[in-house]
Motif scaffolding. Structure first.
Motif, PDB file in Angstrom:
ATOM      1  N   GLN A  32     -14.463  -6.601  24.132  1.00 22.81           N
ATOM      2  CA  GLN A  32     -14.466  -7.736  23.216  1.00 22.81           C
ATOM      3  C   GLN A  32     -15.534  -7.562  22.148  1.00 22.81           C
ATOM      4  OE1 GLN A  32     -15.059 -11.134  25.752  1.00 22.81           O
ATOM      5  NE2 GLN A  32     -12.917 -11.212  26.340  1.00 22.81           N
ATOM      6  N   ARG A  33     -15.256  -8.159  21.001  1.00 25.47           N
ATOM      7  CA  ARG A  33     -16.236  -8.164  19.929  1.00 25.47           C
ATOM      8  C   ARG A  33     -17.506  -8.829  20.456  1.00 25.47           C
ATOM      9  NH1 ARG A  33     -14.422 -11.559  15.155  1.00 25.47           N
ATOM     10  NH2 ARG A  33     -15.428 -13.196  16.323  1.00 25.47           N
ATOM     11  N   GLY A  34     -18.637  -8.356  20.071  1.00 30.84           N
ATOM     12  CA  GLY A  34     -19.889  -8.910  20.548  1.00 30.84           C
ATOM     13  C   GLY A  34     -20.483  -8.117  21.699  1.00 30.84           C
ATOM     14  N   GLY A  35     -19.782  -7.055  22.151  1.00 30.01           N
ATOM     15  CA  GLY A  35     -20.346  -6.162  23.140  1.00 30.01           C
ATOM     16  C   GLY A  35     -19.958  -6.427  24.584  1.00 30.01           C
ATOM     17  N   ARG A  36     -19.043  -7.337  24.844  1.00 36.18           N
ATOM     18  CA  ARG A  36     -18.642  -7.614  26.225  1.00 36.18           C
ATOM     19  C   ARG A  36     -17.587  -6.610  26.688  1.00 36.18           C
ATOM     20  NH1 ARG A  36     -18.069 -12.931  29.473  1.00 36.18           N
ATOM     21  NH2 ARG A  36     -16.754 -12.221  31.170  1.00 36.18           N
ATOM     22  N   PHE A  37     -17.807  -6.059  27.873  1.00 36.64           N
ATOM     23  CA  PHE A  37     -16.895  -5.110  28.502  1.00 36.64           C
ATOM     24  C   PHE A  37     -16.539  -5.680  29.867  1.00 36.64           C
ATOM     25  CE2 PHE A  37     -16.619  -1.656  31.658  1.00 36.64           C
ATOM     26  CZ  PHE A  37     -15.538  -0.966  31.157  1.00 36.64           C
ATOM     27  N   GLU A  38     -15.264  -5.790  30.156  1.00 37.71           N
ATOM     28  CA  GLU A  38     -14.828  -6.372  31.421  1.00 37.71           C
ATOM     29  C   GLU A  38     -13.869  -5.420  32.119  1.00 37.71           C
ATOM     30  OE1 GLU A  38     -12.274  -9.976  31.347  1.00 37.71           O
ATOM     31  OE2 GLU A  38     -13.987 -10.885  32.353  1.00 37.71           O
ATOM     32  N   LEU A  39     -14.146  -5.163  33.390  1.00 41.89           N
ATOM     33  CA  LEU A  39     -13.308  -4.304  34.215  1.00 41.89           C
ATOM     34  C   LEU A  39     -12.908  -5.106  35.451  1.00 41.89           C
ATOM     35  CD1 LEU A  39     -12.130  -1.522  34.983  1.00 41.89           C
ATOM     36  CD2 LEU A  39     -14.368  -0.948  35.924  1.00 41.89           C
ATOM     37  N   ILE A  40     -11.616  -5.344  35.626  1.00 38.54           N
ATOM     38  CA  ILE A  40     -11.112  -6.145  36.738  1.00 38.54           C
ATOM     39  C   ILE A  40     -10.131  -5.300  37.531  1.00 38.54           C
ATOM     40  CG2 ILE A  40      -9.771  -8.175  37.372  1.00 38.54           C
ATOM     41  CD1 ILE A  40     -10.852  -9.527  34.859  1.00 38.54           C
ATOM     42  N   GLY A  41     -10.358  -5.226  38.836  1.00 42.37           N
ATOM     43  CA  GLY A  41      -9.465  -4.466  39.689  1.00 42.37           C
ATOM     44  C   GLY A  41      -9.820  -4.666  41.148  1.00 42.37           C
ATOM     45  N   GLU A  42      -8.957  -4.234  42.001  1.00 38.15           N
ATOM     46  CA  GLU A  42      -9.159  -4.347  43.445  1.00 38.15           C
ATOM     47  C   GLU A  42     -10.230  -3.376  43.930  1.00 38.15           C
ATOM     48  OE1 GLU A  42      -8.527  -6.017  47.096  1.00 38.15           O
ATOM     49  OE2 GLU A  42      -7.552  -6.640  45.241  1.00 38.15           O
ATOM     50  N   ARG A  43     -10.280  -2.197  43.306  1.00 38.08           N
ATOM     51  CA  ARG A  43     -11.203  -1.151  43.743  1.00 38.08           C
ATOM     52  C   ARG A  43     -11.605  -0.313  42.533  1.00 38.08           C
ATOM     53  NH1 ARG A  43      -9.792   3.221  48.443  1.00 38.08           N
ATOM     54  NH2 ARG A  43     -11.694   4.398  48.217  1.00 38.08           N
ATOM     55  N   VAL A  44     -12.875   0.041  42.432  1.00 45.65           N
ATOM     56  CA  VAL A  44     -13.372   0.866  41.328  1.00 45.65           C
ATOM     57  C   VAL A  44     -14.001   2.124  41.921  1.00 45.65           C
ATOM     58  CG1 VAL A  44     -14.991   1.025  39.408  1.00 45.65           C
ATOM     59  CG2 VAL A  44     -13.818  -1.137  39.864  1.00 45.65           C
ATOM     60  N   THR A  45     -13.590   3.262  41.448  1.00 39.71           N
ATOM     61  CA  THR A  45     -14.141   4.539  41.897  1.00 39.71           C
ATOM     62  C   THR A  45     -14.722   5.267  40.702  1.00 39.71           C
ATOM     63  OG1 THR A  45     -12.447   4.689  43.608  1.00 39.71           O
ATOM     64  CG2 THR A  45     -13.592   6.724  43.030  1.00 39.71           C
ATOM     65  N   MET A  46     -15.963   5.752  40.859  1.00 38.57           N
ATOM     66  CA  MET A  46     -16.600   6.541  39.807  1.00 38.57           C
ATOM     67  C   MET A  46     -17.027   7.872  40.414  1.00 38.57           C
ATOM     68  SD  MET A  46     -18.828   3.542  37.915  1.00 38.57           S
ATOM     69  CE  MET A  46     -20.101   4.643  37.522  1.00 38.57           C
ATOM     70  N   GLN A  47     -16.638   8.960  39.793  1.00 41.45           N
ATOM     71  CA  GLN A  47     -17.067  10.287  40.218  1.00 41.45           C
ATOM     72  C   GLN A  47     -17.884  10.873  39.084  1.00 41.45           C
ATOM     73  OE1 GLN A  47     -13.608  12.542  41.300  1.00 41.45           O
ATOM     74  NE2 GLN A  47     -13.245  11.352  43.145  1.00 41.45           N
ATOM     75  N   VAL A  48     -19.167  11.073  39.350  1.00 43.43           N
ATOM     76  CA  VAL A  48     -20.090  11.535  38.317  1.00 43.43           C
ATOM     77  C   VAL A  48     -20.817  12.768  38.828  1.00 43.43           C
ATOM     78  CG1 VAL A  48     -22.068  10.892  36.909  1.00 43.43           C
ATOM     79  CG2 VAL A  48     -20.377   9.162  37.520  1.00 43.43           C
ATOM     80  N   ALA A  49     -20.846  13.812  38.025  1.00 40.51           N
ATOM     81  CA  ALA A  49     -21.479  15.060  38.435  1.00 40.51           C
ATOM     82  C   ALA A  49     -22.990  15.025  38.269  1.00 40.51           C
ATOM     83  CB  ALA A  49     -20.899  16.215  37.619  1.00 40.51           C
ATOM     84  N   SER A  50     -23.505  14.132  37.429  1.00 38.87           N
ATOM     85  CA  SER A  50     -24.926  14.205  37.150  1.00 38.87           C
ATOM     86  C   SER A  50     -25.639  12.867  37.310  1.00 38.87           C
ATOM     87  CB  SER A  50     -25.131  14.740  35.729  1.00 38.87           C
ATOM     88  OG  SER A  50     -26.493  14.840  35.432  1.00 38.87           O
ATOM     89  N   LEU A  51     -25.520  11.963  36.378  1.00 44.62           N
ATOM     90  CA  LEU A  51     -26.367  10.781  36.319  1.00 44.62           C
ATOM     91  C   LEU A  51     -25.583   9.558  35.867  1.00 44.62           C
ATOM     92  CD1 LEU A  51     -29.302   9.526  36.151  1.00 44.62           C
ATOM     93  CD2 LEU A  51     -29.279  10.243  33.772  1.00 44.62           C
TER      94      LEU A  51
END
Length: 85
Positions: free
Chosen positions: A55-74
């Protein structure tokens, strides 16, 4: 293109940019070195009950049953407040 009274008449339009490709199975493919989507107020992606909204103004929304993040570093989380249930 057809000839009319000795004159050559060309009918049609010139396409100056590539269009997204819709494949037979309904999948839309957009390819490029960089893909940019711009919206004045809001940009959303939805699949079933899962939603990502910017959204304008900098809002980020993530909605879901499950969130998976795979990150190699940081992962860097910068916030003035973090709430966990």
């Amino acid at each position: 293109m057809r000839e009319r009274g000795g004159e050559l008449v060309i009918l049609g339009a010139l396409q100056t940019q590539a269009s997204p490709v819709v494949e037979r199975d309904g999948v839309v493919v957009v390819e490029g070195e960089e893909i940019r989507l711009e919206a004045k107020r809001q940009l959303g992606l939805e699949v079933g009950p899962t939603r990502v909204t910017l959204q304008r103004g900098g809002r980020f929304e993530l909605i879901g049953e499950r969130v998976t993040m795979q990150v190699a570093s940081l992962i860097k989380l910068i916030a003035s407040k973090v709430e966990l249930p």
